[in-house]
Design a protein around this motif. Sequence first.
Motif, PDB file in Angstrom:
ATOM      1  N   THR A 119       0.708  -0.440   0.263  1.00  0.00           N
ATOM      2  CA  THR A 119       0.556   0.304  -0.001  1.00  0.00           C
ATOM      3  C   THR A 119       0.602   1.077   0.120  1.00  0.00           C
ATOM      4  O   THR A 119       0.891   2.169   0.328  1.00  0.00           O
ATOM      5  CB  THR A 119      -0.958   0.071   1.348  1.00  0.00           C
ATOM      6  N   GLY A 120       1.875   1.636  -0.641  1.00  0.00           N
ATOM      7  CA  GLY A 120       2.964   2.139  -0.003  1.00  0.00           C
ATOM      8  C   GLY A 120       2.955   3.269  -1.483  1.00  0.00           C
ATOM      9  O   GLY A 120       2.563   2.752  -1.743  1.00  0.00           O
ATOM     10  N   GLU A 121       4.169   3.477  -1.382  1.00  0.00           N
ATOM     11  CA  GLU A 121       4.589   4.586  -2.896  1.00  0.00           C
ATOM     12  C   GLU A 121       4.471   3.290  -4.057  1.00  0.00           C
ATOM     13  O   GLU A 121       4.691   2.190  -3.696  1.00  0.00           O
ATOM     14  CB  GLU A 121       6.041   5.340  -3.085  1.00  0.00           C
ATOM     15  N   PRO A 122       4.603   4.038  -5.316  1.00  0.00           N
ATOM     16  CA  PRO A 122       4.836   3.077  -6.325  1.00  0.00           C
ATOM     17  C   PRO A 122       6.189   1.940  -5.931  1.00  0.00           C
ATOM     18  O   PRO A 122       6.208   0.584  -6.692  1.00  0.00           O
ATOM     19  CB  PRO A 122       4.942   3.595  -8.020  1.00  0.00           C
ATOM     20  N   ALA A 164       7.523  -0.925 -12.812  1.00  0.00           N
ATOM     21  CA  ALA A 164       7.660   0.111 -11.919  1.00  0.00           C
ATOM     22  C   ALA A 164       6.950   1.085 -12.704  1.00  0.00           C
ATOM     23  O   ALA A 164       6.628   2.535 -12.698  1.00  0.00           O
ATOM     24  CB  ALA A 164       9.602   0.598 -11.731  1.00  0.00           C
ATOM     25  N   ALA A 165       7.436   1.721 -14.216  1.00  0.00           N
ATOM     26  CA  ALA A 165       6.826   2.558 -15.089  1.00  0.00           C
ATOM     27  C   ALA A 165       4.997   2.414 -14.574  1.00  0.00           C
ATOM     28  O   ALA A 165       4.634   2.864 -14.580  1.00  0.00           O
ATOM     29  CB  ALA A 165       7.000   2.367 -16.058  1.00  0.00           C
ATOM     30  N   MET A 166       4.849   1.165 -14.866  1.00  0.00           N
ATOM     31  CA  MET A 166       3.355   0.004 -14.836  1.00  0.00           C
ATOM     32  C   MET A 166       2.506   0.693 -14.338  1.00  0.00           C
ATOM     33  O   MET A 166       1.915   1.640 -13.578  1.00  0.00           O
ATOM     34  CB  MET A 166       3.299  -0.660 -16.071  1.00  0.00           C
ATOM     35  N   PHE A 167       3.288   0.630 -12.501  1.00  0.00           N
ATOM     36  CA  PHE A 167       2.767   0.904 -11.214  1.00  0.00           C
ATOM     37  C   PHE A 167       2.845   2.526 -11.486  1.00  0.00           C
ATOM     38  O   PHE A 167       1.534   2.821 -10.456  1.00  0.00           O
ATOM     39  CB  PHE A 167       3.452  -0.432 -10.408  1.00  0.00           C
ATOM     40  N   ASP A 168       3.436   2.772 -11.493  1.00  0.00           N
ATOM     41  CA  ASP A 168       3.695   4.550 -11.317  1.00  0.00           C
ATOM     42  C   ASP A 168       3.095   5.162 -11.826  1.00  0.00           C
ATOM     43  O   ASP A 168       1.914   6.098 -11.361  1.00  0.00           O
ATOM     44  CB  ASP A 168       5.254   4.975 -11.844  1.00  0.00           C
TER      45      ASP A 168
END
Length: 470
Positions: free
Chosen positions: A105-108, A352-356
């Motif tokens: 539940t934190g940052e991407p 990482a880009a997808m989550f962001d």
Amino acid sequence: MQQTEVSGDLPSLSLSLGGRGTSSYHADPSLKHRKRKREQYDRRSRAKHLLRARNCMMRRCSNEFDGKGHLLIRLILLCAASVHRRDLRTAAESLMNLYRRASLTGEPIERVAAYFADGLFARLLLPSSPLQATIAANPSPEEELAAFAGFYYASPCYQFAHFTANQAIMDAYEEAESFNGGNLHVVDLDVSHGFQWPSLMQSLSDRATTTNKPISLSITGFGRSLHELRQTAARLRSFAGGCSNLSFDFQGKIIRPSHSGPLAVLREKKNATVVVNNLVFYLQTLKSTAEISSTLRAIREVNPNLVILVEREDRRPEPEEHLTENRLDGEEEGGGGGGFLPRFMESLQYFAAMFDSLNGCLPRESLERVRIEKNHLGREIREALLMGDRPGRRTREMMMERRWFEGVRMSWRAVSQAKLLVKMKSQGSAMEHLRGGARFSVWEEDDGRALSLGWQGRRLLTVTAWRCSP
């Protein structure tokens, strides 16, 4: 992700972690017995501590992010290298540190770390381990469909790929309209839930109404389960029922790797416009460039009007020697790992880009975002870690050209449509409140023959269309 308590059968856990094998030796049997007992105790202890650390992460609401995302990335890479070497001790220590710092539940980057930690844990386990069903548990078909649909409508990624491909198909159909008899046959090598095709049906229906000429659309969809194919067929037939001047037929088939299997369904109707869709997915089921070359050669002989490739953007350098006829991964048979880490790093950067980007589409507290990451993107991460190396986009394009295919320029309608989609998705979403210009962008590449969608300057997906060279 499922939570597992550690109070289970610890002797069975001791057999779950597959460490580096020890060479046999002719020593005192009592020494061999004591060494075996000590190794079993070490594996049991590591498994117990790893499960405890994972359970703590599952219960943790959030870390107080210190902005040290680079530390998480270093830990992920260290763990990946250790798992690949089967260095059990270092891999377990790295996983412990990852689970302590990751959060669902934190940052991407924290969320990406959580799912990569589980993927690496699953890769570290023996295939027969009872923990595989928990660490690498797949969602139910209903959960998977709900997560896919949630991502489809929240993010422009899949809509960009589908709308761009469909516009290229419409352009090919209209170009051959004078002699195709109003027949279009699409062979979709990864039909999945069929979300791509309603927009094409509507475009064909509008075209048929405008020209006063009925159109027949046949889709042969390849999937991974009969249950999913039946649901997809029902969904598409229901939508087609509301499209005037359009007759529709759907045939579902189970995908089976073979250099010529899907091609038997082509050219069922004389002079029909034929399109092969999602070729990249099918090529990834093949094990060598020799099989890929045979598949491309067989497709070339069938002479379809259009071949669509939708793929994740790959920025790895790919030298000419990557195109061997026997192996794809560029690694030694013993698993030396020359190509593993660059491939792993590319997957890490992509997800990482997808989550962001998803963070820019849905609020951080959104339960829908949690379900999407758990049941869709998390599953994709596990599959990416289990998949062997495959040629990237540039290598694949080189192979297409060698097999007498040529790239097709995307029409102005495809480019305009993609840019409009991005603008519409940017309005009324969480992206409106982001600072620093965080946004999706569209790129034209290769003299207009490739259209890419990116996030924060990082390309995510690229669509290309190909036809047989004269």
